[in-house]
Design a protein around this motif. Structure first.
Motif, PDB file in Angstrom:
ATOM      1  N   ARG A 123       7.584 -27.115  33.089  1.00 22.24           N
ATOM      2  CA  ARG A 123       7.327 -27.752  34.369  1.00 22.24           C
ATOM      3  C   ARG A 123       7.329 -26.741  35.515  1.00 22.24           C
ATOM      4  N   ASN A 124       8.231 -25.742  35.417  1.00 22.07           N
ATOM      5  CA  ASN A 124       8.327 -24.776  36.523  1.00 22.07           C
ATOM      6  C   ASN A 124       7.368 -23.597  36.369  1.00 22.07           C
ATOM      7  N   SER A 125       6.528 -23.613  35.313  1.00 24.74           N
ATOM      8  CA  SER A 125       5.540 -22.552  35.107  1.00 24.74           C
ATOM      9  C   SER A 125       4.332 -23.139  34.396  1.00 24.74           C
ATOM     10  N   PRO A 126       3.592 -24.017  35.053  1.00 19.85           N
ATOM     11  CA  PRO A 126       2.564 -24.820  34.381  1.00 19.85           C
ATOM     12  C   PRO A 126       1.344 -24.045  33.914  1.00 19.85           C
ATOM     13  N   LEU A 127       1.132 -22.826  34.400  1.00 18.09           N
ATOM     14  CA  LEU A 127      -0.087 -22.102  34.058  1.00 18.09           C
ATOM     15  C   LEU A 127       0.042 -21.247  32.808  1.00 18.09           C
ATOM     16  N   ALA A 128       1.260 -21.030  32.312  1.00 11.93           N
ATOM     17  CA  ALA A 128       1.482 -20.204  31.113  1.00 11.93           C
ATOM     18  C   ALA A 128       2.071 -21.074  30.013  1.00 11.93           C
ATOM     19  N   SER A 129       1.459 -21.032  28.832  1.00 12.58           N
ATOM     20  CA  SER A 129       1.900 -21.908  27.747  1.00 12.58           C
ATOM     21  C   SER A 129       2.437 -21.112  26.556  1.00 12.58           C
ATOM     22  N   SER A 130       3.208 -21.798  25.711  1.00 12.33           N
ATOM     23  CA  SER A 130       3.828 -21.187  24.534  1.00 12.33           C
ATOM     24  C   SER A 130       3.498 -21.995  23.294  1.00 12.33           C
ATOM     25  N   THR A 131       3.420 -21.282  22.147  1.00 11.70           N
ATOM     26  CA  THR A 131       3.205 -21.933  20.853  1.00 11.70           C
ATOM     27  C   THR A 131       4.223 -21.379  19.871  1.00 11.70           C
ATOM     28  N   PHE A 132       5.018 -22.266  19.269  1.00  4.35           N
ATOM     29  CA  PHE A 132       6.086 -21.847  18.356  1.00  4.35           C
ATOM     30  C   PHE A 132       6.436 -22.996  17.427  1.00  4.35           C
ATOM     31  N   GLN A 133       7.260 -22.707  16.432  1.00  5.87           N
ATOM     32  CA  GLN A 133       7.508 -23.672  15.363  1.00  5.87           C
ATOM     33  C   GLN A 133       8.932 -23.532  14.837  1.00  5.87           C
ATOM     34  N   ILE A 134       9.562 -24.667  14.535  1.00  3.81           N
ATOM     35  CA  ILE A 134      10.827 -24.688  13.798  1.00  3.81           C
ATOM     36  C   ILE A 134      10.566 -25.310  12.438  1.00  3.81           C
ATOM     37  N   VAL A 135      11.022 -24.644  11.387  1.00  3.28           N
ATOM     38  CA  VAL A 135      10.968 -25.194  10.032  1.00  3.28           C
ATOM     39  C   VAL A 135      12.390 -25.285   9.520  1.00  3.28           C
ATOM     40  N   TYR A 136      12.826 -26.497   9.205  1.00  5.72           N
ATOM     41  CA  TYR A 136      14.126 -26.701   8.576  1.00  5.72           C
ATOM     42  C   TYR A 136      13.866 -27.060   7.120  1.00  5.72           C
ATOM     43  N   ALA A 137      14.425 -26.289   6.194  1.00  9.04           N
ATOM     44  CA  ALA A 137      14.183 -26.509   4.762  1.00  9.04           C
ATOM     45  C   ALA A 137      15.496 -26.647   4.017  1.00  9.04           C
ATOM     46  N   SER A 138      15.536 -27.562   3.053  1.00 10.76           N
ATOM     47  CA  SER A 138      16.754 -27.838   2.300  1.00 10.76           C
ATOM     48  C   SER A 138      16.455 -27.926   0.807  1.00 10.76           C
ATOM     49  N   ASP A 139      17.434 -27.489  -0.003  1.00 11.36           N
ATOM     50  CA  ASP A 139      17.286 -27.693  -1.447  1.00 11.36           C
ATOM     51  C   ASP A 139      17.889 -29.027  -1.888  1.00 11.36           C
ATOM     52  N   LEU A 140      18.372 -29.819  -0.926  1.00 10.74           N
ATOM     53  CA  LEU A 140      18.936 -31.155  -1.156  1.00 10.74           C
ATOM     54  C   LEU A 140      20.160 -31.134  -2.064  1.00 10.74           C
ATOM     55  N   SER A 141      20.799 -29.999  -2.175  1.00 16.06           N
ATOM     56  CA  SER A 141      21.989 -29.910  -3.013  1.00 16.06           C
ATOM     57  C   SER A 141      23.200 -30.516  -2.303  1.00 16.06           C
ATOM     58  N   SER A 142      24.229 -30.824  -3.064  1.00 16.09           N
ATOM     59  CA  SER A 142      25.445 -31.384  -2.472  1.00 16.09           C
ATOM     60  C   SER A 142      26.117 -30.383  -1.541  1.00 16.09           C
ATOM     61  N   ALA A 143      25.872 -29.099  -1.764  1.00 18.49           N
ATOM     62  CA  ALA A 143      26.441 -28.066  -0.899  1.00 18.49           C
ATOM     63  C   ALA A 143      25.701 -27.965   0.424  1.00 18.49           C
ATOM     64  N   GLY A 144      24.537 -28.584   0.492  1.00 13.50           N
ATOM     65  CA  GLY A 144      23.770 -28.543   1.719  1.00 13.50           C
ATOM     66  C   GLY A 144      23.167 -27.188   2.002  1.00 13.50           C
ATOM     67  N   ARG A 145      22.717 -26.482   0.963  1.00 15.20           N
ATOM     68  CA  ARG A 145      22.112 -25.176   1.193  1.00 15.20           C
ATOM     69  C   ARG A 145      20.757 -25.361   1.858  1.00 15.20           C
ATOM     70  N   ALA A 146      20.576 -24.678   2.977  1.00 18.55           N
ATOM     71  CA  ALA A 146      19.369 -24.880   3.776  1.00 18.55           C
ATOM     72  C   ALA A 146      19.103 -23.648   4.623  1.00 18.55           C
ATOM     73  N   PHE A 147      17.896 -23.612   5.199  1.00 17.29           N
ATOM     74  CA  PHE A 147      17.499 -22.531   6.090  1.00 17.29           C
ATOM     75  C   PHE A 147      16.776 -23.122   7.291  1.00 17.29           C
ATOM     76  N   VAL A 148      16.844 -22.406   8.399  1.00 15.76           N
ATOM     77  CA  VAL A 148      15.999 -22.729   9.543  1.00 15.76           C
ATOM     78  C   VAL A 148      15.171 -21.489   9.857  1.00 15.76           C
ATOM     79  N   VAL A 149      13.864 -21.710  10.067  1.00 16.73           N
ATOM     80  CA  VAL A 149      12.915 -20.641  10.369  1.00 16.73           C
ATOM     81  C   VAL A 149      12.334 -20.902  11.753  1.00 16.73           C
ATOM     82  N   PHE A 150      12.347 -19.878  12.606  1.00 13.95           N
ATOM     83  CA  PHE A 150      11.685 -19.949  13.898  1.00 13.95           C
ATOM     84  C   PHE A 150      10.441 -19.061  13.832  1.00 13.95           C
ATOM     85  N   ASN A 151       9.259 -19.651  13.996  1.00 16.85           N
ATOM     86  CA  ASN A 151       7.999 -18.910  14.026  1.00 16.85           C
ATOM     87  C   ASN A 151       7.430 -18.932  15.436  1.00 16.85           C
TER      88      ASN A 151
END
Length: 220
Positions: A123-151
């Motif tokens: 809102r405070n800088s309307p002329l410049a834009s950004s493109t990025f991504q969050i990926v949250y991935a899990s192996d669905l194990s009981s231990a909750g092993r997971a990763f987060v990726v910022f692209n």
């Protein structure tokens, strides 16, 4: 001036054709239930998430505000232009690409939640834009092993912007600075953090903030 990352591998595919739900950045947030649990750094887990237009997704916007933030203004300025795409997936080819980005021996994702902010402008800088991504991935194990990726593809520089994990929006662990951005996996434009037993992302983000890594950002 915009800053473009020289990422050696692409974003996880996103968009209408990939089955994403679309939210205009002018809408502040949307809450919904996933088909698997998100595990947060202190071990808290919930299938309920809130996608927020200021570069974050959260466990719950009102009651338990844990946030994964890819690129947010520390004063929480909102994005008012652009498009946000999100989906949960168990598609084998998508998960294989996610695992290729994570590069963790013995780990295989079974579910991923992908949120992409495309050409979003603060809102405070309307002329410049950004493109990025969050990926949250899990192996669905009981231990909750997971990763987060910022692209990251491009960022509109802001001295007030942060990324990382926060609780109740009080602990933003990694400040972004246009001259000191890079990667913790030797791929400028990408950060990967493990969440083993709900603990280690907090420590790793804290260490990165404390050591003030010099990261190689390409300018165009």
């Amino acid at each position: 001036m915009l800053f473009y990352f020289k990422v050696s591998s692409r974003f996880v595919p996103y968009g209408h054709s990939k089955g994403d739900t679309v939210m205009l950045a002018a809408k502040y947030y949307i809450s919904f239930r996933l088909d698997f649990d998100i595990v947060y750094p202190d071990g808290f887990r919930t299938p309920r998430v809130t996608v927020i237009n200021d570069g974050c997704f959260a466990s719950d916007e009102t009651s338990t505000p844990y946030h994964f933030c890819a690129y947010t203004d520390r004063d929480y300025e909102r994005y008012t232009r652009g498009v946000i795409f999100y989906r949960s997936t168990s598609n084998a080819s998508v998960l294989a690409l996610v695992d290729e980005q994570i590069k963790a021996a013995g780990y295989r994702s079974r579910r991923a939640f992908i949120v992409t902010w495309e050409n979003c402008a603060l809102r405070n800088s309307p002329l410049a834009s950004s493109t990025f991504q969050i990926v949250y991935a899990s192996d669905l194990s009981s231990a909750g092993r997971a990763f987060v990726v910022f692209n990251y593809r491009k960022l509109a520089p802001s001295n007030r912007s942060f990324s990382g994990f926060s609780y109740n929006r009080t602990v933003m662990l990694r400040p972004f600075n246009a001259s000191t951005l890079e990667s913790n996996v030797a791929e400028p434009g990408r950060f990967v953090f493990p969440i083993f037993y709900g603990k280690s992302i907090y420590m790793q983000l804290f260490m990165i903030h404390s050591m003030a890594f010099k990261l190689g950002l390409g300018q165009h």
